[in-house]
Every structure is written in structure tokens, then in C-alpha cells.
Design an enzyme around this catalytic site. Sequence first.
Site, PDB file in Angstrom:
ATOM      1  N   GLU A  85      44.502  44.571  32.887  1.00 18.82           N
ATOM      2  CA  GLU A  85      44.589  44.702  34.342  1.00 18.82           C
ATOM      3  C   GLU A  85      43.933  46.033  34.701  1.00 18.82           C
ATOM      4  O   GLU A  85      44.560  47.085  34.683  1.00 18.82           O
ATOM      5  CB  GLU A  85      46.039  44.628  34.791  1.00 18.82           C
ATOM      6  CG  GLU A  85      46.680  43.278  34.450  1.00 18.82           C
ATOM      7  CD  GLU A  85      48.168  43.205  34.744  1.00 18.82           C
ATOM      8  OE1 GLU A  85      48.690  44.112  35.412  1.00 18.82           O
ATOM      9  OE2 GLU A  85      48.815  42.244  34.275  1.00 18.82           O
ATOM     10  N   GLU A 305      50.390  45.360  42.853  1.00 18.55           N
ATOM     11  CA  GLU A 305      49.516  44.320  42.310  1.00 18.55           C
ATOM     12  C   GLU A 305      48.291  44.265  43.214  1.00 18.55           C
ATOM     13  O   GLU A 305      48.404  43.985  44.408  1.00 18.55           O
ATOM     14  CB  GLU A 305      50.239  42.968  42.293  1.00 18.55           C
ATOM     15  CG  GLU A 305      51.538  42.953  41.499  1.00 18.55           C
ATOM     16  CD  GLU A 305      51.315  42.822  39.999  1.00 18.55           C
ATOM     17  OE1 GLU A 305      50.152  42.613  39.588  1.00 18.55           O
ATOM     18  OE2 GLU A 305      52.293  42.923  39.239  1.00 18.55           O
TER      19      GLU A 305
END
EC number: 3.4.17.3
Length: 459
Positions: A85, A305
Amino acid sequence: MFGINRREWKTNQGSEVTFRHHRYDDLVRMLYKVHNECPHITRVYSIGRSVKGRHLYVLEFSDYPGIHEPLEPEVKYVGNMHGNEVLGRELLLQLSEFLCEEFRNRNQRIVRLVEDTRIHIMPSMNPDGYEVAAAAQERDISGYLVGRNNANGVDLNRNFPDLNTYIYYNEKNGGPNHHLPLPDNWKSQVEPETQAVIQWIRSFNFVLSANLHGGAVVANYPYDKSLGHRVRGFRRTANTPTPDDKLFQKLAKIYSYAHGWMHQGWNCGDYFPDGITNGASWYSLSKGMQDFNYLHTNCFEITLELSCDKFPLQGELQREWLGNREALIQFLEQVHQGIKGMVRDENYNNLADAVISVGGINHDVTSGAHGDYFRLLLPGTYTVTATAPGFDPETVSVTVGPAEPKLVNFQLKRSTPQAAPKRRIPNSGHRGRVLPKKVQPRAARKKETMMKQPQRGPA
């Protein structure tokens, strides 16, 4: 003091940092490049090493790098906890260059932020996992989880000591509501990267933090672990708020609404009203970092996120930076709210580890090593109490406004020991002479015992 003015700076699209992915060596060079460009307001330091021996580097911004200035809050960003990520990693490198450049341009908003805040930026908590993910991308190997874990195959966001179980028990049965102690063998239960981060956040009195992830677009706030985490083998999702739930919602909304599109709610096939969610109501997660920050330290952390694609294409990085730039700055500015102050004794000595309690909010904070404390609060009127072992508590009423934090100092007086009454009792061992013996009433003994109880668990 920290008003919102998007037009105050130039339209900086990151000309100094090329919009590309940075492998470990590139990341290190970039951090030192920023430091060399702004040597008087930055410091590069390492908090430890990964499994493979890579440094976990942090870039600090402050007008006095390396020094904690009393009453100046500390805030941190952590990126790339999951190695695959990667957007947070690149955004934090871009943010570092941006802060340096805008400070050199004397942008007053950024100058105030750097002079009044100590900012710590860790672009990558999992450099080993990133290298695996980046290598897979170069070979065009697809895999949703490739590089997610550290080199030992451990998910670092499921690797912190589980303190939620204890806080849920304490909320029901009574017990500490903050700074919950760690198991004696905690170091043997966590990975090197996790241990380094835990020691880091115990060494600095962090007030605010965000942890940058990918795979969705939403601002996620504690608790991450639901009260009934598992029911008959299944993970149970249920809104599980902290005592500071309204404050956490505000922090999440600050980021979401300053973000280019997060606040719209519809992203990556999911819908989150206002672009925010309680972690446990989304999915229950045990041993996560944001809950650990809240339960073991003074730090309020949320999880951001930031992208549907965990490893976005290089051509998408500039758009992502422009969508996150204002939100990253505004979130840092949120550390300047609520109340702060010094806790001292009658001789003006600083008192560390004094407990600051706010009426109606079952979560306390403590003063740091320099005697200063920071308590994030929404606007309103509060009853605030400072306590320390051996001192009488002090309680004040405080009205908090929407702007800069209210300065509330405490000067605690040492508790006056109660005079012990005397009585004479026969003692045959002294040939009939009666010796005086100090005896305290039962209530006094009980009070003294209670005063000797520790105010918080061991660090």
C-alpha cells in the site's frame, strides 16, 4: 491561528519531487535531500531496523529539530505499514518536500505550522514489504497481498499488543482508562518493526497521528476492534466508539472534507457517509496500531485509506498528491485545539505523569517528561482535574473555543499528612512500662493505602 487558506501558497505541484515510485535507496536519498535543502528546520533519524536490516527513517520538522519545546505539541504521520500500500509513502515524501519549499518561500501558514508544531514523518514502516511489492510490479506479477506483510510474513497492523480486551473489561468492571500496561513478554510477541514503533511512541509525547493505507478511500477512526470481536468463530462488525468518539469523528471529517473526493462517500465500490467510518463498524481488527496508540499513550490516531489501487500507476501520483495536499496540512493543524498547559508543584518544579481528567470523558491523558500536557477537545465547557501521587488534586472549569488551544496550567500542592493520634497500650515485655505507639484510625489507613496505589500502569 491555523485558519484554512488554500490560496495562501503558490500552486505547487511538486516540481522538486518527481512523481514516481521510490525504492528504499531513493527514499533515503530523498529524505536527506530535503534535510540538506532545509537543514535548520529538519532532522533525519532512525527508530530502528526492519527484519532485513533497513532503517525505519523519520524526517522531523521543527524550528528546533531534535528538541521538545514545552507546550509545543508533537504529531506524526506513518506510511507504508503494509508494504504493497504505497500511496502514503509517496505522499509523505511529497509532503516533506512541500513543507521545506513553502517554509523557504516564507509561506506564513507553513512557517507558523513548523514553528509551533514538532512534526515527525515516517514514509515507510515496512520497507522490506515494499521492496517485494515493487519488484512484483516491475515483473508485472499481480497479487492483492504480495508485499503486504514484513519479511517474516507478519501483518504489522495485526501485531501490536491487544489492549482492547483489557479496556473493554475495565469499562465494565472498573480499572484504568488510559496508558494500559503491556505484558512483561511483549517484546517477544512483536516484530522488529512493531517493537521499534512502540518504543518510538513511548519516547515522544505524541498528541495526534495518522496512519496512511490503501485499498479504499475513507478516514477510519477507533476503535478498530469490536466489543464482541468473535462470535462463534465469525468476526463481528459493530460500531464500537471510544470515549472520544465525537472528537475522532471530527478529526476524520477534517481530512475527508479537505480531500479532493473522499467526502463524497462513494469510492472503490463502497459507500461511507461523509467519507468516514468507525473501524469496528467496517470490519473488526484486533491488535491494530491506531487502537494501541489511544490505549497505551496520549496519542489520538486515525487510519487514512487513500486509494482504491494499493499500488497506483506512476501517472496517477500527481493527481493523488493534489487531492491529498490540503487534507494533509489541515490534519496537522488539528493538533492545535482543546487545552494544554504545565503541571507544576508549589516550587514550580515540573511534574511528569500527572493525570489530566475531563469530566464526562472516560479517557485521561498524562503530562510528559517536561510537565506539559495536551488534551484534544471539541469546543465546549469542561471540568478538568489534575492529579499526581502525593499531591492534592486541582479542579478547574474551562471553556474551549474553536480556535487555538486554551492554556490551563496547574500548580499542585503536596498532600498534608494527617497527624497520627497516640494511645498507650500495656506491654509486658517492658516490665510493666507503657510505651507510646502511633496508631491511625481505620479510615486514615484506608485513605493512605489508596493514595499509595499507582495512578497508571508501568510504562
